[in-house]
Write an enzyme that holds these catalytic residues in place. Structure first.
Site, PDB file in Angstrom:
ATOM      1  N   ALA A   1       0.837  -1.205   0.000  1.00 40.92           N
ATOM      2  CA  ALA A   1       0.000   0.000   0.000  1.00 40.92           C
ATOM      3  C   ALA A   1       0.871   1.254   0.000  1.00 40.92           C
ATOM      4  O   ALA A   1       1.228   1.780   1.059  1.00 40.92           O
ATOM      5  CB  ALA A   1      -0.931  -0.013   1.207  1.00 40.92           C
TER       6      ALA A   1
ATOM      7  N   PRO B   1      -4.251   9.119  -3.136  1.00 41.20           N
ATOM      8  CA  PRO B   1      -4.968   9.964  -4.106  1.00 41.20           C
ATOM      9  C   PRO B   1      -4.026  10.968  -4.792  1.00 41.20           C
ATOM     10  O   PRO B   1      -4.165  11.223  -5.990  1.00 41.20           O
ATOM     11  CB  PRO B   1      -6.013  10.681  -3.250  1.00 41.20           C
ATOM     12  CG  PRO B   1      -6.236   9.774  -2.086  1.00 41.20           C
ATOM     13  CD  PRO B   1      -4.932   9.090  -1.826  1.00 41.20           C
TER      14      PRO B   1
ATOM     15  N   GLY C   1       1.047   8.864  -7.010  1.00 45.92           N
ATOM     16  CA  GLY C   1       1.097   7.638  -7.809  1.00 45.92           C
ATOM     17  C   GLY C   1       2.513   7.465  -8.315  1.00 45.92           C
ATOM     18  O   GLY C   1       3.397   7.018  -7.580  1.00 45.92           O
TER      19      GLY C   1
ATOM     20  N   TRP D   1      -5.942   1.785  -4.657  1.00 39.54           N
ATOM     21  CA  TRP D   1      -5.555   0.731  -5.609  1.00 39.54           C
ATOM     22  C   TRP D   1      -4.677  -0.346  -4.963  1.00 39.54           C
ATOM     23  O   TRP D   1      -3.669  -0.743  -5.534  1.00 39.54           O
ATOM     24  CB  TRP D   1      -4.802   1.316  -6.817  1.00 39.54           C
ATOM     25  CG  TRP D   1      -5.400   2.533  -7.422  1.00 39.54           C
ATOM     26  CD1 TRP D   1      -4.877   3.789  -7.417  1.00 39.54           C
ATOM     27  CD2 TRP D   1      -6.631   2.620  -8.152  1.00 39.54           C
ATOM     28  NE1 TRP D   1      -5.710   4.655  -8.096  1.00 39.54           N
ATOM     29  CE2 TRP D   1      -6.796   3.956  -8.553  1.00 39.54           C
ATOM     30  CE3 TRP D   1      -7.619   1.704  -8.512  1.00 39.54           C
ATOM     31  CZ2 TRP D   1      -7.896   4.395  -9.281  1.00 39.54           C
ATOM     32  CZ3 TRP D   1      -8.711   2.139  -9.235  1.00 39.54           C
ATOM     33  CH2 TRP D   1      -8.831   3.472  -9.612  1.00 39.54           C
TER      34      TRP D   1
ATOM     35  N   GLN E   1      -7.942  -8.294 -32.607  1.00 41.84           N
ATOM     36  CA  GLN E   1      -8.112  -8.021 -34.046  1.00 41.84           C
ATOM     37  C   GLN E   1      -8.220  -9.326 -34.837  1.00 41.84           C
ATOM     38  O   GLN E   1      -9.080  -9.460 -35.705  1.00 41.84           O
ATOM     39  CB  GLN E   1      -6.899  -7.192 -34.529  1.00 41.84           C
ATOM     40  CG  GLN E   1      -7.090  -6.551 -35.883  1.00 41.84           C
ATOM     41  CD  GLN E   1      -8.105  -5.410 -35.825  1.00 41.84           C
ATOM     42  OE1 GLN E   1      -8.416  -4.888 -34.745  1.00 41.84           O
ATOM     43  NE2 GLN E   1      -8.638  -5.033 -36.965  1.00 41.84           N
TER      44      GLN E   1
ATOM     45  N   GLU F   1       3.635  -0.786 -11.381  1.00 41.32           N
ATOM     46  CA  GLU F   1       5.071  -1.056 -11.149  1.00 41.32           C
ATOM     47  C   GLU F   1       5.962  -0.185 -12.034  1.00 41.32           C
ATOM     48  O   GLU F   1       6.980  -0.638 -12.537  1.00 41.32           O
ATOM     49  CB  GLU F   1       5.412  -2.538 -11.402  1.00 41.32           C
ATOM     50  CG  GLU F   1       4.472  -3.537 -10.781  1.00 41.32           C
ATOM     51  CD  GLU F   1       4.447  -3.494  -9.272  1.00 41.32           C
ATOM     52  OE1 GLU F   1       5.398  -2.958  -8.666  1.00 41.32           O
ATOM     53  OE2 GLU F   1       3.478  -3.984  -8.678  1.00 41.32           O
TER      54      GLU F   1
ATOM     55  N   GLU G   1       5.665   5.407 -19.373  1.00 33.08           N
ATOM     56  CA  GLU G   1       6.375   6.686 -19.553  1.00 33.08           C
ATOM     57  C   GLU G   1       7.525   6.828 -18.553  1.00 33.08           C
ATOM     58  O   GLU G   1       8.597   7.327 -18.892  1.00 33.08           O
ATOM     59  CB  GLU G   1       5.407   7.867 -19.405  1.00 33.08           C
ATOM     60  CG  GLU G   1       4.388   7.987 -20.517  1.00 33.08           C
ATOM     61  CD  GLU G   1       3.315   6.899 -20.460  1.00 33.08           C
ATOM     62  OE1 GLU G   1       3.029   6.396 -19.349  1.00 33.08           O
ATOM     63  OE2 GLU G   1       2.777   6.548 -21.519  1.00 33.08           O
TER      64      GLU G   1
HETATM   65  C1  LIG Z   1      -5.069  -2.532 -11.270  1.00 30.05           C
HETATM   66  C2  LIG Z   1      -4.120  -1.687 -10.466  1.00 30.05           C
HETATM   67  C3  LIG Z   1      -3.481  -2.251  -9.368  1.00 30.05           C
HETATM   68  C4  LIG Z   1      -2.648  -1.468  -8.562  1.00 30.05           C
HETATM   69  N1  LIG Z   1      -2.083  -2.033  -7.449  1.00 30.05           N
HETATM   70  C5  LIG Z   1      -1.372  -1.245  -6.604  1.00 30.05           C
HETATM   71  C6  LIG Z   1      -0.880  -1.768  -5.372  1.00 30.05           C
HETATM   72  O1  LIG Z   1      -1.044  -2.961  -5.054  1.00 30.05           O
HETATM   73  N2  LIG Z   1      -0.230  -0.938  -4.525  1.00 30.05           N
HETATM   74  C7  LIG Z   1      -0.021   0.376  -4.823  1.00 30.05           C
HETATM   75  O2  LIG Z   1       0.588   1.076  -4.016  1.00 30.05           O
HETATM   76  N3  LIG Z   1      -0.454   0.901  -5.998  1.00 30.05           N
HETATM   77  C8  LIG Z   1      -1.131   0.123  -6.887  1.00 30.05           C
HETATM   78  N4  LIG Z   1      -1.602   0.643  -8.065  1.00 30.05           N
HETATM   79  C9  LIG Z   1      -1.354   2.040  -8.369  1.00 30.05           C
HETATM   80  C10 LIG Z   1      -0.261   2.214  -9.413  1.00 30.05           C
HETATM   81  O3  LIG Z   1       0.986   1.896  -8.864  1.00 30.05           O
HETATM   82  C11 LIG Z   1      -0.331   3.650  -9.898  1.00 30.05           C
HETATM   83  O4  LIG Z   1      -1.515   3.719 -10.677  1.00 30.05           O
HETATM   84  C12 LIG Z   1       0.872   4.056 -10.713  1.00 30.05           C
HETATM   85  O5  LIG Z   1       1.955   4.256  -9.851  1.00 30.05           O
HETATM   86  C13 LIG Z   1       0.624   5.342 -11.503  1.00 30.05           C
HETATM   87  O6  LIG Z   1       0.156   6.336 -10.657  1.00 30.05           O
HETATM   88  P1  LIG Z   1      -1.181   7.158 -10.999  1.00 30.05           P
HETATM   89  O7  LIG Z   1      -2.216   6.185 -11.394  1.00 30.05           O
HETATM   90  O8  LIG Z   1      -1.455   8.054  -9.876  1.00 30.05           O
HETATM   91  O9  LIG Z   1      -0.833   7.963 -12.299  1.00 30.05           O
HETATM   92  P2  LIG Z   1      -0.082   9.385 -12.366  1.00 30.05           P
HETATM   93  O10 LIG Z   1       1.174   9.325 -11.601  1.00 30.05           O
HETATM   94  O11 LIG Z   1      -1.052  10.453 -12.051  1.00 30.05           O
HETATM   95  O12 LIG Z   1       0.261   9.438 -13.920  1.00 30.05           O
HETATM   96  C14 LIG Z   1      -0.758   9.612 -14.921  1.00 30.05           C
HETATM   97  C15 LIG Z   1      -0.119   9.479 -16.288  1.00 30.05           C
HETATM   98  O13 LIG Z   1       0.900  10.466 -16.448  1.00 30.05           O
HETATM   99  C16 LIG Z   1       2.144   9.848 -16.747  1.00 30.05           C
HETATM  100  N5  LIG Z   1       3.224  10.531 -16.055  1.00 30.05           N
HETATM  101  C17 LIG Z   1       3.302  10.824 -14.732  1.00 30.05           C
HETATM  102  N6  LIG Z   1       4.466  11.430 -14.448  1.00 30.05           N
HETATM  103  C18 LIG Z   1       5.154  11.494 -15.621  1.00 30.05           C
HETATM  104  C19 LIG Z   1       6.445  11.982 -16.002  1.00 30.05           C
HETATM  105  N7  LIG Z   1       7.299  12.487 -15.104  1.00 30.05           N
HETATM  106  N8  LIG Z   1       6.812  11.900 -17.295  1.00 30.05           N
HETATM  107  C20 LIG Z   1       5.972  11.355 -18.228  1.00 30.05           C
HETATM  108  N9  LIG Z   1       4.740  10.882 -17.932  1.00 30.05           N
HETATM  109  C21 LIG Z   1       4.349  10.944 -16.653  1.00 30.05           C
HETATM  110  C22 LIG Z   1       2.015   8.414 -16.240  1.00 30.05           C
HETATM  111  O14 LIG Z   1       2.883   7.533 -16.941  1.00 30.05           O
HETATM  112  C23 LIG Z   1       0.559   8.120 -16.504  1.00 30.05           C
HETATM  113  O15 LIG Z   1       0.420   7.720 -17.838  1.00 30.05           O
HETATM  114  C24 LIG Z   1      -2.416  -0.112  -8.906  1.00 30.05           C
HETATM  115  C25 LIG Z   1      -3.028   0.439 -10.042  1.00 30.05           C
HETATM  116  C26 LIG Z   1      -3.867  -0.331 -10.814  1.00 30.05           C
HETATM  117  C27 LIG Z   1      -4.533   0.278 -12.011  1.00 30.05           C
END
Ligand SMILES: Cc1cc2nc3c(=O)[nH]c(=O)nc-3n(C[C@H](O)[C@H](O)[C@H](O)COP(=O)(O)OP(=O)(O)OC[C@H]3O[C@@H](n4cnc5c(N)ncnc54)[C@H](O)[C@@H]3O)c2cc1C
Length: 391
Positions: A125, A129, A132, A157, A334, A361, A365
């Site tokens: 965890a 919010p 990420g 998540w 497809q 993970e 990007e």
């Molecule tokens: C099914 C699922 C399971 C998950 N399981 C876990 C879990 O077990 N534990 C946990 O802690 N989290 C978990 N997550 C969360 C996951 O690790 C995050 O979604 C991930 O780290 C991306 O963060 P965000 O979704 O907040 O996207 P954001 O960080 O808001 O990014 C949004 C978009 O912008 C891009 N972006 C962000 N910063 C940059 C940059 N510097 N340069 C270029 N592009 C950028 C990203 O690549 C992405 O495409 C899970 C998510 C999903 C969908």
């Protein structure tokens, strides 16, 4: 980087066992689990009894202590059947590995035997919010009390958060990023199921609320301030490695499904497999999957050899394997045409699962940015033509 691709007889034997388990106990049920958004309790028990949950736990604590390549093979075969089951191995493995690597003797003795047998399920965890990709934005807080810590904040998540017994959770203690092992029954912890997720639907995601959540003194894992740089970093490296191998399995499943369908289906008087544009999709899937497997094997051998190069190799493997899985899944849909969009074939699940692999993970990007940066550092120091104006 040296590469070695030959599996040892034990690794080949392990792969055969994982393949047969996945074929019999996972593949026939994966679509139903996806629809029901959960994995049944009986499966957890069977899975644990086979020792698969103890894969990342050292043998002295009752685990399998699998070598890196064998652990990868487990993830590949499970990923071929169901990315949610593979996710269970990933997050449970991350929590177990962190306890084994950073835990005190007391923490190891308390948690590892239970994690090894599946008596306790672990989850990871970190995401919040507002945090990420940018993990440094971590906002959950911890404060010391007379007999332990109080935690406040929100986590999002959390894979298998609905089912976990212990959360490897990150918060700021005196402003410093710190890891904690938070038991499911900690007072002040609320677990809410997340439903309707795009992919890995059976991975029983949850949101966690920590409201003056009380944990004991021995909940702190590692040292204050080492939560992200040490504990989360090593856990995420294992997670990334596990996901990369899982994506090889997922891409292989896309290829297998496409081969079978293209062999049977006829259009314009010939089988789909005889159309050159369909062959292009099959060729790309086969090549991408083989290359992803080689990158994962390379990362595995380096990880096993405890080489510092394994970190970079794992980034390459995860980037290539996850993007290959997504492209392969899109092409598999497809190849199947309308049938690929319905519920009769698993390829639409593969596509939804594969999209998630490009986000978790370390998103595509972030990996691109990291790999590009290290490519500059690895640049040969020889003189190369720079282009530009010539005399
Ligand atoms: C099914 C699922 C399971 C998950 N399981 C876990 C879990 O077990 N534990 C946990 O802690 N989290 C978990 N997550 C969360 C996951 O690790 C995050 O979604 C991930 O780290 C991306 O963060 P965000 O979704 O907040 O996207 P954001 O960080 O808001 O990014 C949004 C978009 O912008 C891009 N972006 C962000 N910063 C940059 C940059 N510097 N340069 C270029 N592009 C950028 C990203 O690549 C992405 O495409 C899970 C998510 C999903 C969908």
């Amino acid at each position: 980087m040296a590469i070695r691709v030959q599996l040892s007889p034990r690794q080949a034997e392990a792969r055969a066992e994982y393949e047969s388990f996945t074929r019999e106990a996972v593949v026939p049920y994966a679509d139903a689990w996806d629809r029901e958004e959960r994995i049944p309790e009986a499966f957890f028990k069977d899975f644990a009894a086979r020792g698969y949950l103890g894969a990342a736990v050292p043998p002295e604590y009752g685990g399998g202590g699998l070598d890196a390549v064998t652990f990868g093979l487990l993830n590949e075969e499970l990923g071929r059947g169901c990315s949610s089951v593979r996710s269970l191995v990933t997050v449970h493995g991350m929590a177990s590995y962190a306890v084994a690597r950073w835990g005190t003797r007391g923490q190891r003795e308390s948690w590892l035997p239970r994690l090894a047998t599946g008596e306790a399920i672990g989850a990871f965890a970190l995401t919040e919010p507002g945090a990420g990709s940018d993990v440094k934005a971590l906002a959950a807080t911890a404060r010391r009390t007379g007999d332990g810590y109080r935690l406040d904040g929100e986590k999002r998540w959390t894979t298998f958060g609905q089912r976990a017994d212990v959360y490897l959770l990150f918060a700021r203690l005196d402003g410093r990023e710190t890891a904690f092992l938070v038991p499911r029954d900690a007072p002040g912890l609320t677990v809410r199921p997340v439903t309707g997720i795009l992919g890995t639907r059976a991975s029983m995601l949850a949101e966690l609320s920590l409201d003056d959540c009380r944990v004991a003194e021995d909940a702190l894992l590692g040292r204050p301030g080492f939560g992200l740089a040490a504990v989360a970093a090593t856990a995420l490296e294992l997670g990334r490695y596990s996901v990369a191998w899982g994506c090889v399995g997922l891409a292989q499943a896309c290829l297998d499904a496409s081969l079978a369908y293209a062999e049977r289906r006829e259009t314009f008087g010939v089988r789909l497999r005889d159309h050159q544009l369909v062959q292009r999709m099959i060729a790309d899937m086969a090549t991408g999957t083989a290359a992803a497997r080689l990158l994962c094997q390379q990362a595995g051998w380096l990880r096993q050899a405890r080489s510092t190069e394994s970190l970079h190799a794992t980034w390459l493997a995860k980037y290539h394997a996850s993007t290959t899985a997504f492209r392969s899944a899109s092409d598999a849909v497809q190849v199947h045409g309308a049938h690929g969009c319905g519920g009769e074939y698993p390829v639409q699940r593969y596509l939804r699962d594969a999209k998630v692999m490009e986000i978790i993970e370390g998103s595509t990007e972030l990996q691109q940015a990291t790999i590009a940066e290290s490519a500059y550092h690895a640049r040969p120091q020889t003189t190369v033509p720079t282009g530009g104006p010539t005399a």
